[in-house]
Motif scaffolding. Structure first.
Motif, PDB file in Angstrom:
ATOM      1  N   GLN A   1     -26.237 -76.336  43.038  1.00  0.00           N
ATOM      2  CA  GLN A   1     -25.849 -76.389  41.750  1.00  0.00           C
ATOM      3  C   GLN A   1     -26.243 -75.264  40.855  1.00  0.00           C
ATOM      4  O   GLN A   1     -27.604 -75.134  40.813  1.00  0.00           O
ATOM      5  N   SER A   2     -25.635 -74.542  40.211  1.00  0.00           N
ATOM      6  CA  SER A   2     -26.144 -73.755  39.163  1.00  0.00           C
ATOM      7  C   SER A   2     -25.010 -73.194  38.033  1.00  0.00           C
ATOM      8  O   SER A   2     -23.937 -74.085  38.200  1.00  0.00           O
ATOM      9  N   PRO A   3     -25.084 -72.733  36.930  1.00  0.00           N
ATOM     10  CA  PRO A   3     -24.073 -72.763  36.004  1.00  0.00           C
ATOM     11  C   PRO A   3     -22.819 -72.136  36.447  1.00  0.00           C
ATOM     12  O   PRO A   3     -21.670 -72.516  36.381  1.00  0.00           O
ATOM     13  N   PHE A   4     -22.973 -70.786  37.461  1.00  0.00           N
ATOM     14  CA  PHE A   4     -21.806 -70.203  37.945  1.00  0.00           C
ATOM     15  C   PHE A   4     -21.093 -71.311  38.877  1.00  0.00           C
ATOM     16  O   PHE A   4     -19.983 -71.310  38.776  1.00  0.00           O
ATOM     17  N   ILE A   5     -22.020 -71.908  39.934  1.00  0.00           N
ATOM     18  CA  ILE A   5     -21.294 -72.724  40.780  1.00  0.00           C
ATOM     19  C   ILE A   5     -20.293 -74.034  40.133  1.00  0.00           C
ATOM     20  O   ILE A   5     -19.189 -74.144  40.499  1.00  0.00           O
ATOM     21  N   LYS A   6     -20.979 -74.458  39.258  1.00  0.00           N
ATOM     22  CA  LYS A   6     -20.599 -75.453  38.329  1.00  0.00           C
ATOM     23  C   LYS A   6     -18.968 -75.050  37.875  1.00  0.00           C
ATOM     24  O   LYS A   6     -18.064 -75.783  37.708  1.00  0.00           O
ATOM     25  N   TRP A   7     -19.104 -73.755  37.432  1.00  0.00           N
ATOM     26  CA  TRP A   7     -17.948 -73.160  36.659  1.00  0.00           C
ATOM     27  C   TRP A   7     -16.969 -72.784  37.786  1.00  0.00           C
ATOM     28  O   TRP A   7     -15.766 -73.120  37.593  1.00  0.00           O
ATOM     29  N   ALA A   8     -17.372 -72.485  38.962  1.00  0.00           N
ATOM     30  CA  ALA A   8     -16.383 -71.991  40.092  1.00  0.00           C
ATOM     31  C   ALA A   8     -15.901 -73.357  40.519  1.00  0.00           C
ATOM     32  O   ALA A   8     -14.513 -73.391  40.894  1.00  0.00           O
ATOM     33  N   ALA A   9     -16.673 -74.335  40.787  1.00  0.00           N
ATOM     34  CA  ALA A   9     -16.082 -75.569  41.173  1.00  0.00           C
ATOM     35  C   ALA A   9     -15.074 -76.346  40.325  1.00  0.00           C
ATOM     36  O   ALA A   9     -14.197 -76.895  41.004  1.00  0.00           O
ATOM     37  N   SER A  10     -14.894 -75.944  38.919  1.00  0.00           N
ATOM     38  CA  SER A  10     -13.976 -76.322  38.070  1.00  0.00           C
ATOM     39  C   SER A  10     -12.752 -75.458  38.277  1.00  0.00           C
ATOM     40  O   SER A  10     -11.554 -75.945  37.934  1.00  0.00           O
ATOM     41  N   GLN A  11     -12.759 -74.299  39.081  1.00  0.00           N
ATOM     42  CA  GLN A  11     -11.876 -73.533  39.088  1.00  0.00           C
ATOM     43  C   GLN A  11     -10.996 -73.406  40.538  1.00  0.00           C
ATOM     44  O   GLN A  11     -10.001 -73.027  40.837  1.00  0.00           O
ATOM     45  N   LEU A  12     -11.851 -73.692  41.459  1.00  0.00           N
ATOM     46  CA  LEU A  12     -11.394 -73.739  42.921  1.00  0.00           C
ATOM     47  C   LEU A  12     -11.998 -74.830  43.546  1.00  0.00           C
ATOM     48  O   LEU A  12     -13.175 -75.348  43.642  1.00  0.00           O
ATOM     49  N   PRO A  13     -11.021 -75.631  44.493  1.00  0.00           N
ATOM     50  CA  PRO A  13     -11.384 -76.706  45.111  1.00  0.00           C
ATOM     51  C   PRO A  13     -12.029 -76.798  46.210  1.00  0.00           C
ATOM     52  O   PRO A  13     -12.579 -77.692  46.600  1.00  0.00           O
ATOM     53  N   ASN A  14     -12.261 -75.485  46.741  1.00  0.00           N
ATOM     54  CA  ASN A  14     -13.193 -75.520  48.204  1.00  0.00           C
ATOM     55  C   ASN A  14     -14.640 -75.026  47.803  1.00  0.00           C
ATOM     56  O   ASN A  14     -15.387 -74.771  48.647  1.00  0.00           O
ATOM     57  N   ALA A  15     -15.059 -74.780  46.494  1.00  0.00           N
ATOM     58  CA  ALA A  15     -16.264 -74.426  46.175  1.00  0.00           C
ATOM     59  C   ALA A  15     -16.986 -75.914  45.641  1.00  0.00           C
ATOM     60  O   ALA A  15     -16.553 -76.428  44.563  1.00  0.00           O
ATOM     61  N   LEU A  16     -18.035 -76.353  46.454  1.00  0.00           N
ATOM     62  CA  LEU A  16     -18.677 -77.556  46.089  1.00  0.00           C
ATOM     63  C   LEU A  16     -19.905 -77.590  45.757  1.00  0.00           C
ATOM     64  O   LEU A  16     -20.673 -77.175  46.809  1.00  0.00           O
TER      65      LEU A  16
END
Length: 351
Positions: free
Chosen positions: A276-291
């Motif tokens: 978990q990082s700010p970018f991954i948190k944002w990416a997970a809100s945009q892409l269902p396969n980024a967890l």
């Protein structure tokens, strides 16, 4: 034609710089190298023209040299860094500094603190700061621009990879790309469940490779855990990705904003599990396969829960949907559009 001077101009282990040069070209710039030789021989005098651009990547790493897993300071590199700082201060061209990291990778103690200050200095000197993580646009007073996808560069006409034929009923996990301490692979191996398949591939220093091999041997993780050190061609990387069910990005996020491996894999692999990082948190809100996962213990718990259940790669249509979602955010057309908008805005240039 306006000129974009790029530093560094070459990177033999990462296509990112070549893609940045192509993006600038597609945005209407004549792209030229910016280095000590080009300045001293008069080939970079365009930096004294207001309409031109100077684009810098990873300039804060110049004072450091890697003779093993951890960097130390270099006198030659430090002098070169000061040369560029003076150049930025006197140039009239627009200075665009890409803020890739919070600190130089793998630095510790005072060397890490120094690298943070170097990055701060470069941010202050630049006319425009760029980040690939929208979460830090405000923090660094920067413009968010998407990191381009390695597989959708607008010129090679590559397409999302089909899934490789299954060779086992077990889930195949993987950690791909440059193998370095800040990616936390050594700690993951210390708690990796026995009997679970994990592929580790990428270039590593001899001392870090020895450290990983020692953990694998001591914990008797082979043959399920396979580590192969060495440079990976684009073809090797693509083939390894195609064999995975889950790509794991266990990077410690206190030094970097985003992971290049994320943009190699998103849209091409079924799932990315990332610390978990700010970018991954944002990416997970945009892409269902980024967890995202919070810590190593949560990652291992998730791995154990999936180890005997083949990951659902889904239909070809589902995989295509994942690729289209990635293209929408990071595809070549979106990169050209957003980079052009930034570069064509009036520059807040010094006098």
């Amino acid at each position: 034609m306006r000129i974009a001077f790029v530093s560094p101009f070459t990177n033999t282990t990462n296509r990112y710089i070549d893609m940045q040069k192509q993006l600038l070209s597609d945005c209407g710039f004549d792209v030229k190298p910016l280095n000590v030789k080009s300045v001293l021989t008069g080939r970079a005098w365009g930096i004294f023209k207001r309409d031109n651009v100077m684009a810098f990547h990873w300039l804060e790493t110049r004072p450091y040299v890697w003779r093993g897993a951890n960097p130390s300071l270099s006198l030659k590199g430090s002098v070169e860094f000061l040369f560029y700082v003076v150049l930025i201060a006197i140039a009239r061209a627009r200075v665009v500094y890409f803020v890739h990291d919070h600190a130089v990778h793998d630095t510790t103690g005072w060397r890490k603190k120094l690298s943070v200050q170097l990055i701060k200095l470069l941010r202050a000197l630049a006319d425009t700061r760029v980040v690939h993580d929208p979460s830090f646009a405000g923090t660094y007073q920067a413009t968010y621009l998407p990191h381009p996808l390695y597989w959708d560069d607008g010129h090679t006409n590559t397409k999302p990879m089909p899934a490789a034929a299954r060779g086992s009923e077990q889930t195949q996990f993987g950690m791909l790309g440059a193998v370095r301490p800040y990616k936390n692979i050594h700690r993951i191996l210390e708690i990796w469940p026995q009997g679970v398949r994990l592929m580790i591939r990428g270039r590593a220093t001899d001392d870090y490779a020895a450290q990983l091999n020692e953990v694998i041997a001591r914990r008797q993780l082979a043959p399920h855990v396979a580590f192969q050190s060495g440079y990976m061609s684009d073809e090797d990387f693509a083939a390894s990705l195609a064999a995975l069910d889950v790509l794991i990005l266990a990077h410690i996020s206190d030094s970097m904003l985003v992971s290049g491996a994320f943009f190699e894999a998103i849209g091409r692999v079924s799932a990315i599990w990332a610390r978990q990082s700010p970018f991954i948190k944002w990416a997970a809100s945009q892409l269902p396969n980024a967890l995202p996962f919070k810590d190593d213990a949560e990652l291992v718990e998730r791995v154990v829960g999936l180890k005997s259940i083949p990951a659902n790669r889904g239909t070809a249509e589902a995989q295509a949907d994942k690729a289209l979602a990635a293209i929408r955010l990071f595809g070549w057309k979106e990169c050209v559009r957003s980079y052009s908008a930034m570069l064509n805005n009036p520059s807040p240039k010094k006098n």
